[in-house]
Design a protein around this motif. Structure first.
Motif, PDB file in Angstrom:
ATOM      1  N   ALA A  39       2.241 -32.150  27.635  1.00  0.00           N
ATOM      2  CA  ALA A  39       1.940 -31.518  26.705  1.00  0.00           C
ATOM      3  C   ALA A  39       2.087 -29.882  26.516  1.00  0.00           C
ATOM      4  CB  ALA A  39       0.045 -31.744  26.696  1.00  0.00           C
ATOM      5  N   LEU A  40       1.878 -29.152  27.658  1.00  0.00           N
ATOM      6  CA  LEU A  40       2.258 -27.908  27.683  1.00  0.00           C
ATOM      7  C   LEU A  40       3.554 -27.542  27.599  1.00  0.00           C
ATOM      8  CD1 LEU A  40      -0.122 -26.829  30.549  1.00  0.00           C
ATOM      9  CD2 LEU A  40      -0.313 -26.327  28.070  1.00  0.00           C
ATOM     10  N   THR A  41       4.427 -28.391  28.064  1.00  0.00           N
ATOM     11  CA  THR A  41       5.923 -28.125  27.987  1.00  0.00           C
ATOM     12  C   THR A  41       6.400 -28.474  26.481  1.00  0.00           C
ATOM     13  OG1 THR A  41       6.260 -29.104  30.125  1.00  0.00           O
ATOM     14  CG2 THR A  41       8.173 -29.076  28.668  1.00  0.00           C
ATOM     15  N   GLY A  42       5.953 -29.357  25.777  1.00  0.00           N
ATOM     16  CA  GLY A  42       6.000 -29.597  24.369  1.00  0.00           C
ATOM     17  C   GLY A  42       5.661 -28.660  23.632  1.00  0.00           C
ATOM     18  N   LEU A  43       4.255 -27.786  23.919  1.00  0.00           N
ATOM     19  CA  LEU A  43       3.930 -26.690  23.100  1.00  0.00           C
ATOM     20  C   LEU A  43       4.789 -25.627  23.227  1.00  0.00           C
ATOM     21  CD1 LEU A  43       1.651 -25.881  21.293  1.00  0.00           C
ATOM     22  CD2 LEU A  43       0.283 -25.313  23.398  1.00  0.00           C
ATOM     23  N   GLY A  44       5.142 -25.345  24.782  1.00  0.00           N
ATOM     24  CA  GLY A  44       6.041 -24.271  24.985  1.00  0.00           C
ATOM     25  C   GLY A  44       7.297 -24.253  24.234  1.00  0.00           C
ATOM     26  N   LEU A  45       7.965 -25.501  24.279  1.00  0.00           N
ATOM     27  CA  LEU A  45       9.141 -25.454  23.558  1.00  0.00           C
ATOM     28  C   LEU A  45       9.140 -25.281  22.146  1.00  0.00           C
ATOM     29  CD1 LEU A  45      10.601 -28.543  25.411  1.00  0.00           C
ATOM     30  CD2 LEU A  45      11.603 -26.291  25.326  1.00  0.00           C
ATOM     31  N   LEU A  46       7.997 -25.571  21.312  1.00  0.00           N
ATOM     32  CA  LEU A  46       7.536 -25.446  19.848  1.00  0.00           C
ATOM     33  C   LEU A  46       7.659 -24.148  19.678  1.00  0.00           C
ATOM     34  CD1 LEU A  46       5.418 -28.345  18.692  1.00  0.00           C
ATOM     35  CD2 LEU A  46       7.805 -27.949  18.071  1.00  0.00           C
ATOM     36  N   LEU A  47       7.027 -23.109  20.529  1.00  0.00           N
ATOM     37  CA  LEU A  47       6.840 -21.889  20.554  1.00  0.00           C
ATOM     38  C   LEU A  47       7.585 -20.842  20.673  1.00  0.00           C
ATOM     39  CD1 LEU A  47       2.777 -21.959  21.218  1.00  0.00           C
ATOM     40  CD2 LEU A  47       3.854 -21.937  19.032  1.00  0.00           C
ATOM     41  N   VAL A  48       8.721 -21.235  21.628  1.00  0.00           N
ATOM     42  CA  VAL A  48       9.811 -20.253  22.179  1.00  0.00           C
ATOM     43  C   VAL A  48      10.364 -19.666  20.963  1.00  0.00           C
ATOM     44  CG1 VAL A  48      11.454 -21.949  22.365  1.00  0.00           C
ATOM     45  CG2 VAL A  48      11.485 -20.132  23.680  1.00  0.00           C
ATOM     46  N   PRO A  49      10.554 -18.354  21.217  1.00  0.00           N
ATOM     47  CA  PRO A  49      11.352 -17.702  19.834  1.00  0.00           C
ATOM     48  C   PRO A  49      12.898 -17.768  19.950  1.00  0.00           C
ATOM     49  CG  PRO A  49      10.476 -16.060  21.527  1.00  0.00           C
ATOM     50  CD  PRO A  49       9.963 -17.447  21.770  1.00  0.00           C
ATOM     51  N   VAL A  50      13.445 -18.643  19.131  1.00  0.00           N
ATOM     52  CA  VAL A  50      14.863 -18.775  19.334  1.00  0.00           C
ATOM     53  C   VAL A  50      15.745 -17.659  18.807  1.00  0.00           C
ATOM     54  CG1 VAL A  50      16.916 -20.218  18.512  1.00  0.00           C
ATOM     55  CG2 VAL A  50      14.347 -21.331  19.146  1.00  0.00           C
ATOM     56  N   GLY A  51      15.334 -16.817  17.551  1.00  0.00           N
ATOM     57  CA  GLY A  51      16.038 -15.716  17.202  1.00  0.00           C
ATOM     58  C   GLY A  51      16.274 -14.648  18.153  1.00  0.00           C
ATOM     59  N   SER A  52      15.092 -14.509  18.859  1.00  0.00           N
ATOM     60  CA  SER A  52      15.235 -13.230  19.757  1.00  0.00           C
ATOM     61  C   SER A  52      16.412 -13.245  21.004  1.00  0.00           C
ATOM     62  CB  SER A  52      14.092 -12.998  20.574  1.00  0.00           C
ATOM     63  OG  SER A  52      13.550 -14.143  21.222  1.00  0.00           O
ATOM     64  N   THR A  53      16.604 -14.838  21.302  1.00  0.00           N
ATOM     65  CA  THR A  53      17.613 -14.934  22.398  1.00  0.00           C
ATOM     66  C   THR A  53      19.146 -14.908  21.767  1.00  0.00           C
ATOM     67  OG1 THR A  53      17.530 -17.336  21.883  1.00  0.00           O
ATOM     68  CG2 THR A  53      16.149 -16.365  23.566  1.00  0.00           C
ATOM     69  N   ALA A  54      19.007 -15.236  20.387  1.00  0.00           N
ATOM     70  CA  ALA A  54      20.366 -15.108  19.637  1.00  0.00           C
ATOM     71  C   ALA A  54      20.715 -13.505  19.293  1.00  0.00           C
ATOM     72  CB  ALA A  54      20.236 -15.893  18.460  1.00  0.00           C
ATOM     73  N   ASP A  55      19.842 -12.749  19.336  1.00  0.00           N
ATOM     74  CA  ASP A  55      19.946 -11.595  19.031  1.00  0.00           C
ATOM     75  C   ASP A  55      20.370 -10.848  20.341  1.00  0.00           C
ATOM     76  OD1 ASP A  55      19.411 -11.758  16.468  1.00  0.00           O
ATOM     77  OD2 ASP A  55      17.226 -11.006  16.806  1.00  0.00           O
ATOM     78  N   ARG A  56      19.634 -11.043  21.393  1.00  0.00           N
ATOM     79  CA  ARG A  56      19.811 -10.727  22.721  1.00  0.00           C
ATOM     80  C   ARG A  56      21.515 -10.981  23.360  1.00  0.00           C
ATOM     81  NH1 ARG A  56      16.630 -13.530  26.630  1.00  0.00           N
ATOM     82  NH2 ARG A  56      14.937 -13.067  25.018  1.00  0.00           N
ATOM     83  N   ARG A  57      22.049 -12.150  22.983  1.00  0.00           N
ATOM     84  CA  ARG A  57      23.081 -12.611  23.166  1.00  0.00           C
ATOM     85  C   ARG A  57      24.168 -11.845  22.596  1.00  0.00           C
ATOM     86  NH1 ARG A  57      23.946 -18.413  21.571  1.00  0.00           N
ATOM     87  NH2 ARG A  57      21.627 -18.258  22.218  1.00  0.00           N
ATOM     88  N   ALA A  58      23.897 -11.521  21.212  1.00  0.00           N
ATOM     89  CA  ALA A  58      24.861 -10.900  20.570  1.00  0.00           C
ATOM     90  C   ALA A  58      24.931  -9.155  21.013  1.00  0.00           C
ATOM     91  CB  ALA A  58      24.363 -10.638  18.939  1.00  0.00           C
TER      92      ALA A  58
END
Length: 64
Positions: A39-58
């Motif tokens: 349950a904690l893993t599922g919640l964490g995966l739902l709440l992870v910010p995807v846009g910030s990782t893409a910006d950091r990669r750019a």
């Protein structure tokens, strides 16, 4: 949001749904620790910010 970040978001949502389904099944069978972890893993995966990782990669690719 570019295609790579939208694909990453879709993948993370899919993994979150699978972890939540595993938590539900583990809860029905009485496996308390596995339920809590899933349950904690599922919640964490739902709440992870995807846009910030893409910006950091750019930013990293622009610096090189």
């Amino acid at each position: 949001m570019d295609t790579s970040s939208s694909e990453a978001a879709r993948l993370l949502r899919l993994l979150a749904v699978r972890a939540s389904a595993l938590a539900l099944l583990a809860g029905i069978t009485g496996e308390t620790l596995l339920t809590l972890i899933s349950a904690l893993t599922g919640l964490g995966l739902l709440l992870v910010p995807v846009g910030s990782t893409a910006d950091r990669r750019a930013d990293q690719s622009a610096a090189t």
